[in-house]
Design a protein around this motif. Structure first.
Motif, PDB file in Angstrom:
ATOM      1  N   GLU A 253       0.760  -1.113   0.140  1.00 47.40           N
ATOM      2  CA  GLU A 253       0.103  -0.007  -0.099  1.00 47.40           C
ATOM      3  C   GLU A 253       0.900   1.254  -0.068  1.00 47.40           C
ATOM      4  O   GLU A 253       0.512   2.169  -0.787  1.00 47.40           O
ATOM      5  N   GLU A 254       1.986   1.250   0.707  1.00 44.17           N
ATOM      6  CA  GLU A 254       2.851   2.383   1.001  1.00 44.17           C
ATOM      7  C   GLU A 254       3.437   2.602  -0.294  1.00 44.17           C
ATOM      8  O   GLU A 254       3.651   3.796  -0.713  1.00 44.17           O
ATOM      9  N   ARG A 256       2.432   1.709  -3.375  1.00 46.51           N
ATOM     10  CA  ARG A 256       1.800   2.359  -4.354  1.00 46.51           C
ATOM     11  C   ARG A 256       1.473   3.793  -4.185  1.00 46.51           C
ATOM     12  O   ARG A 256       1.183   4.366  -5.206  1.00 46.51           O
ATOM     13  N   ALA A 257       1.409   4.233  -3.190  1.00 50.04           N
ATOM     14  CA  ALA A 257       0.999   5.656  -2.940  1.00 50.04           C
ATOM     15  C   ALA A 257       2.127   6.515  -3.704  1.00 50.04           C
ATOM     16  O   ALA A 257       3.539   6.139  -3.861  1.00 50.04           O
TER      17      ALA A 257
END
Ligand code: CUA
Length: 359
Positions: A253-254, A256-257
């Protein structure tokens, strides 16, 4: 033999013994003898079978040799040994026994090879690209690309596809003065090896090899390129960081940001500006800060600050090391594509500040 000679021989023996015994330590970070996952364990079990058979063969053959040397040694100056011209029974015996041993060993070896060759159910795929001299990892379908530090979930097989890529602007040779000659360096063979998690697989130009690794427990597992690939082969390290499944999802998630923007009017903001555009070029020409974008020349830097190390695991991620790198990359990793851009102290500091904000 003189006393000096004897002493030297003794010293050499002690040194060799020391080296040998050093290999027996426990808790070594890159020991294939301390597997940390099911695949490495399977390979290790096979190794142990082969090893003990080899030990038995060694003791028997050397024992017979030493016995024959002592039993049939020359006893006086006019002692002539019995002359023979072969012994059929012996010769058949020492042909048949090794043949049977090899055939016997082929069985577990082939079983293991076929067992580990396929793509396991539920595996996570990671594309590994070997560059001179760093590793690129792409998580297909996840929009994540990173370098040198591979993040994986523990307890799940990781199916790697491995390729080697040519390095535009790579250093193919050195001129008489020892200055690097930049050309399109031809792709070379690397080898991906994280000894505690699985086997070793060559990364060969023009083909895609595959290999599965797996970690039982979260942790950091060290590895390195295991095939000579040029000047900084020894500096082509890697680490595999295994997480719990939840932590791994959070990491994805991190990553992908989008890359964060530094606070306006800060030193880091100047660095960001400079990163996009400076006198003789720009960092962005070689390094993407778009998450998920593959490296054009150098590694994707969207989340560089979240890595523990940089320069293929050579140095810890901190401002001092980043500044050292920006000042003269080739002093840190010889032969690296990135040249010394003759940046000023202020530029270097601003860039280092900025790069650390890319978490
Ligand atoms: Cu890459 Cu050695």
């Amino acid at each position: 033999m003189g006393r000096r000679h004897r002493r030297l021989t003794f010293a050499a023996f002690v040194a060799a013994l020391g080296l040998l015994l050093a290999a027996c330590g426990n808790g070594l970070p890159q020991s294939a003898l301390e597997p940390a996952g099911p695949i490495a364990r399977e390979i290790d079990s096979l190794f142990r079978v082969v090893f003990w058979i080899a030990v038995v063969v060694f003791v028997l053959v050397e024992g017979a040799l030493v016995y024959a040397m002592i039993r049939f040694r020359r006893r006086s100056d006019d002692d002539t040994p019995v002359q023979t011209h072969g012994n059929n029974r012996l010769e058949i015996l020492w042909t048949v026994i090794p043949a049977l041993l090899l055939a016997g060993l082929a069985l577990p070896t082939l079983t293991t090879i076929f067992d580990l060759a396929g793509r396991p159910d539920g595996a996570l795929e990671i594309r590994v690209v070997g560059h001179q001299w760093w590793w690129e990892y792409e998580y297909p379908g996840e929009g994540v690309v990173t370098a040198n530090e591979m993040h994986i979930p523990a307890g799940r097989p990781i199916f790697l596809t491995l390729e080697s890529e040519e390095t535009p602007g790579g250093i193919a040779a050195f001129d008489e003065e020892g200055a690097p000659v930049a050309e399109n360096a031809i792709p070379v063979i690397h080898s991906f090896w994280a000894p505690r998690l699985g086997g070793k697989q060559d990364v060969v130009p023009g083909r895609i090899n595959t290999m599965t690794i797996e970690a039982d427990e979260p942790g950091t597992y060290l590895g390195q390129c295991a095939e000579f690939c040029g000047l900084s082969h020894a500096n082509m390290r890697l680490r595999v960081i295994a997480h719990t499944p939840d932590d791994f999802e959070a990491w994805l998630e991190e990553q992908r940001a989008p890359a964060g923007a530094p606070p306006p009017d800060s030193v880091a903001a100047q660095g960001a500006e400079f990163f996009q555009n400076f006198g003789t070029g720009s960092c962005i020409a070689c390094h993407s800060i778009e998450p998920g974008a593959g490296g054009t020349v150098g590694p994707n830097l969207a989340h560089l600050g979240s890595r523990e190390t940089f320069a293929a695991g050579l140095v810890d991620m901190n401002k001092e090391n980043l500044m050292r790198w920006l000042d003269d990359p080739r002093a840190v990793k010889p032969g690296v594509v990135m040249p010394d851009y003759n940046l000023t102290e202020e530029q270097i500091e601003a860039l280092a500040e900025y790069l650390l904000t890319l978490e």
